[in-house]
Write an enzyme that holds these catalytic residues in place. Structure first.
Site, PDB file in Angstrom:
ATOM      1  N   PHE A 178      32.126 -36.769  10.530  1.00 60.25           N
ATOM      2  CA  PHE A 178      31.733 -35.369  11.532  1.00 60.25           C
ATOM      3  C   PHE A 178      32.697 -34.395  10.734  1.00 60.25           C
ATOM      4  O   PHE A 178      33.618 -34.717  10.331  1.00 60.25           O
ATOM      5  CB  PHE A 178      32.345 -35.624  12.986  1.00 60.25           C
ATOM      6  N   ASP A 179      31.973 -33.115  10.832  1.00 58.14           N
ATOM      7  CA  ASP A 179      32.635 -31.830  10.461  1.00 58.14           C
ATOM      8  C   ASP A 179      33.598 -31.447  11.582  1.00 58.14           C
ATOM      9  O   ASP A 179      33.313 -32.376  12.791  1.00 58.14           O
ATOM     10  CB  ASP A 179      31.816 -30.835  10.009  1.00 58.14           C
TER      11      ASP A 179
END
Length: 315
Positions: A178-179
């Site tokens: 995930f960013d």
């Protein structure tokens, strides 16, 4: 259920309870490579497309960008059931398609050919197929159509846009990256950065250090994934999650870590890139899917063969 949706139940797969399962919906163009067929549809129309699909219904479609992700999800289900055969908190995969049931036979046959445990195939004639996501209890929606993704996000469903790309098939366990900002977290700090620059964003983060960052569009899915992750010990887990963010660890990392702790969201590894390209670290992680709101980061991931999904912040 509305008449515009025709659902085909896969009787070869044990049906899950959507109230306890982590339901993932994928479109046909996300899980299979249908680029040639989609081009035919755009150029020649629906009737010619349907004839083509019916004529080739026994020819398996090649894997698409989300294919390896779905395979890895199946692996997690297998490990969960090995540990507890009565477990009900499992991944449940359904395919959402704008194909008619007649042209969708090839989709069903392709899934069967590859041994994909798709529980339902939903053939939808409505222009906005995302209206059915909530009724199926969907927690994550992957599509190759931007309008679909934006509609899903507006409906409060975690969603991302999948581009067709060459993928390096990674091994198990399931690895999800995930960013941070505008993906797991809200885009509040990004907005400060755009208005006041880097120094303004750092001052904002220092002032807000004790206050958790707002929720981003994929937070809900990440929390469900984290709940499944907690079923296993650190060493034997078939799920690994990562945070790869452009934030710097020294100046803007503390609030991110405190937020994850406040949420109770387990992350196996966190990388604070301080604006450096994400491609090299993603190539090392080899995730089954990488979520980011920056198209430049998506391109960098694609360049190293990492399956990528864009979370648009400007629908």
């Amino acid at each position: 259920m509305a008449e515009t949706e025709s659902t085909v139940i896969n009787t070869n797969v044990k049906q899950k309870d959507p109230s306890t399962a982590l339901v993932i919906a994928v479109t046909t163009r996300a899980i299979f490579n249908l680029e040639e067929e989609h081009k035919l549809y755009l150029e020649k129309g629906k009737e010619e497309y349907t004839r083509h699909q019916q004529a080739n219904q026994d020819k398996p479609l090649p894997p698409g960008t989300a294919f390896a992700f779905i395979q890895a999800v199946q692996y997690v289900n297998k490990k969960i059931l090995e540990s507890n055969p009565a477990e009900r908190e499992l991944f449940d995969i359904l395919v959402l398609s704008n194909n008619s049931p007649e042209s969708g036979v090839r989709i069903i046959n392709s899934a069967k050919h590859y041994g994909l445990e798709i529980s339902k195939f939903c053939f939808v004639s409505d222009e906005d197929s995302t209206q059915y996501l909530k009724s199926h209890g969907v927690k994550l929606f992957l599509s190759a159509d931007r309008t679909d993704v934006c509609n899903a996000l507006r409906r409060g469903v975690s969603a991302a846009l999948v581009f067709q790309q060459e993928v390096q098939a990674p091994s198990t366990p399931l690895r999800v990256v995930f960013d941070g900002d505008a993906v797991l977290f809200s885009n509040e700090t990004d907005q400060i950065f755009q208005e006041q620059g880097l120094e303004g964003a750092m001052q904002y983060e220092r002032a807000m250090e004790a206050i958790p960052i707002g929720e981003g569009p994929l937070k809900a899915f990440a929390m469900h994934l984290g709940k499944m992750r907690k079923k296993f010990g650190q060493e034997k887990s078939p799920i690994r999650t990562y945070l790869v963010t452009a934030r710097s660890g020294r100046d803007m990392g503390i609030r991110a870590i405190k937020t994850l702790r406040e949420w109770g969201l387990p992350i196996d590894e966190a990388f604070f890139m301080d604006g450096a390209p994400k491609g090299p670290i993603l190539a090392q992680i080899q995730p089954h899917i990488f979520f980011d709101d920056g198209l430049h980061n998506i391109q960098g991931a694609q360049n190293v063969g990492v399956p990528s999904a864009w979370v648009p912040s400007c629908c």
